[in-house]
Design a protein around this motif. Structure first.
Motif, mmCIF file in Angstrom:
data_model
loop_
_atom_site.group_PDB
_atom_site.id
_atom_site.type_symbol
_atom_site.label_atom_id
_atom_site.label_comp_id
_atom_site.label_asym_id
_atom_site.label_seq_id
_atom_site.Cartn_x
_atom_site.Cartn_y
_atom_site.Cartn_z
ATOM 1 N N GLN A 193 0.508 -1.128 0.150
ATOM 2 C CA GLN A 193 0.270 0.079 -0.086
ATOM 3 C C GLN A 193 0.830 1.226 0.232
ATOM 4 O O GLN A 193 2.053 1.243 0.797
ATOM 5 C CB GLN A 193 -1.435 -0.374 0.866
ATOM 6 N N VAL A 194 0.073 2.493 -0.407
ATOM 7 C CA VAL A 194 0.575 3.777 -0.316
ATOM 8 C C VAL A 194 0.135 4.829 0.543
ATOM 9 O O VAL A 194 -0.932 4.430 0.517
ATOM 10 C CB VAL A 194 0.929 3.905 -2.071
ATOM 11 N N GLN A 195 0.720 5.202 0.598
ATOM 12 C CA GLN A 195 -0.045 6.530 1.829
ATOM 13 C C GLN A 195 -0.076 7.898 0.604
ATOM 14 O O GLN A 195 0.761 7.847 0.350
ATOM 15 C CB GLN A 195 1.151 6.916 3.134
ATOM 16 N N LEU A 196 -1.128 8.507 1.241
ATOM 17 C CA LEU A 196 -1.405 9.433 0.439
ATOM 18 C C LEU A 196 -1.993 10.150 1.661
ATOM 19 O O LEU A 196 -2.534 9.901 2.204
ATOM 20 C CB LEU A 196 -3.066 8.596 -0.117
ATOM 21 N N VAL A 197 -2.187 12.261 1.088
ATOM 22 C CA VAL A 197 -2.067 13.000 1.724
ATOM 23 C C VAL A 197 -2.276 14.004 0.935
ATOM 24 O O VAL A 197 -1.132 14.557 0.059
ATOM 25 C CB VAL A 197 -0.466 13.498 2.658
ATOM 26 N N GLU A 198 -3.646 14.284 1.229
ATOM 27 C CA GLU A 198 -4.279 15.433 0.385
ATOM 28 C C GLU A 198 -4.653 16.807 0.702
ATOM 29 O O GLU A 198 -3.948 16.948 2.094
ATOM 30 C CB GLU A 198 -5.753 15.224 -0.123
ATOM 31 N N SER A 199 -4.204 18.015 -0.148
ATOM 32 C CA SER A 199 -4.202 19.122 0.548
ATOM 33 C C SER A 199 -4.867 19.888 -0.987
ATOM 34 O O SER A 199 -5.329 19.517 -2.028
ATOM 35 C CB SER A 199 -2.400 20.010 0.354
ATOM 36 N N GLY A 200 -4.928 21.448 -0.356
ATOM 37 C CA GLY A 200 -5.688 22.197 -1.207
ATOM 38 C C GLY A 200 -6.962 22.539 -0.752
ATOM 39 O O GLY A 200 -8.032 22.986 -1.185
ATOM 40 N N GLY A 201 -8.120 21.834 -0.502
ATOM 41 C CA GLY A 201 -9.413 22.181 -0.415
ATOM 42 C C GLY A 201 -9.690 24.002 0.409
ATOM 43 O O GLY A 201 -9.013 24.700 1.231
ATOM 44 N N GLY A 202 -10.531 23.696 0.742
ATOM 45 C CA GLY A 202 -10.892 25.500 1.180
ATOM 46 C C GLY A 202 -12.902 25.851 0.768
ATOM 47 O O GLY A 202 -13.530 24.903 0.380
ATOM 48 N N LEU A 203 -13.076 27.186 1.199
ATOM 49 C CA LEU A 203 -13.884 27.617 0.892
ATOM 50 C C LEU A 203 -14.138 28.719 -0.119
ATOM 51 O O LEU A 203 -13.461 29.519 -0.017
ATOM 52 C CB LEU A 203 -14.461 28.232 2.297
ATOM 53 N N VAL A 204 -14.778 28.620 -1.146
ATOM 54 C CA VAL A 204 -14.563 29.463 -2.605
ATOM 55 C C VAL A 204 -16.278 29.495 -2.469
ATOM 56 O O VAL A 204 -17.405 28.931 -2.687
ATOM 57 C CB VAL A 204 -13.945 28.672 -3.524
ATOM 58 N N GLN A 205 -16.368 30.928 -3.755
ATOM 59 C CA GLN A 205 -17.852 31.286 -4.204
ATOM 60 C C GLN A 205 -17.981 29.923 -5.624
ATOM 61 O O GLN A 205 -17.138 29.671 -6.151
ATOM 62 C CB GLN A 205 -17.768 32.477 -3.900
ATOM 63 N N ALA A 206 -19.084 29.995 -5.742
ATOM 64 C CA ALA A 206 -19.640 29.015 -7.180
ATOM 65 C C ALA A 206 -19.095 29.356 -8.081
ATOM 66 O O ALA A 206 -18.718 31.576 -8.429
ATOM 67 C CB ALA A 206 -20.652 29.499 -7.536
ATOM 68 N N GLY A 207 -18.507 29.163 -9.609
ATOM 69 C CA GLY A 207 -17.766 30.169 -10.032
ATOM 70 C C GLY A 207 -16.223 30.041 -9.963
ATOM 71 O O GLY A 207 -15.694 30.395 -11.165
ATOM 72 N N ASP A 208 -15.499 29.652 -8.642
ATOM 73 C CA ASP A 208 -14.096 30.000 -9.024
ATOM 74 C C ASP A 208 -13.593 28.777 -9.169
ATOM 75 O O ASP A 208 -14.316 27.251 -9.308
ATOM 76 C CB ASP A 208 -13.720 30.397 -7.281
#
Length: 122
Positions: A1-16
């Motif tokens: 198996q491989v370890q995975l780390v996500e990033s980059g999420g957040g709060l944005v407005q529609a269309g962004d």
């Protein structure tokens, strides 16, 4: 198996736009098909996009085609999900997954990240 780390999420407005990243451990990254899934509150987790080990094959959820793009940088052991023209219905926790074969089924993937929240306001 491989370890995975996500990033980059957040709060944005529609269309962004947002770009999610998923960094993988290990030295055999190209042997893994990579995928993004998402789970909205109160709903089952659903497939979003997948890419083959060398990046030649991609598949998308119909509702994100033309707005989302999955890509990978095998030199950096990282997969990306570029999300444009975001909609409120894209709000969910987004998960990165790795498996032997790229496809839309969760059963194809045996390594999962812990997820990153994407919230799109109207």
């Amino acid at each position: 198996q491989v370890q995975l780390v996500e990033s980059g999420g957040g709060l944005v407005q529609a269309g962004d736009s947002l770009r999610l990243s998923c960094a993988a451990s290990g030295r055999t990254f190209t042997s893994y098909a990579m995928a993004w899934f998402r789970q909205a509150t109160g709903k089952e987790r659903e497939f979003v996009a997948t890419i083959s080990g060398l990046g030649f094959s991609t598949y998308y959820l119909e509702s994100v085609k033309g707005r989302f793009t999955i890509s990978r940088d095998n030199a950096k052991n990282t997969v990306y999900l570029q999300m444009n023209r975001l909609k409120p219905e894209d709000t969910a926790v987004y998960y990165c997954a790795a498996g032997a074969v790229n496809g839309p089924s969760e059963a194809m993937y045996n390594s999962w990240g812990t997820g990153t929240q994407v919230t799109v306001s109207s």
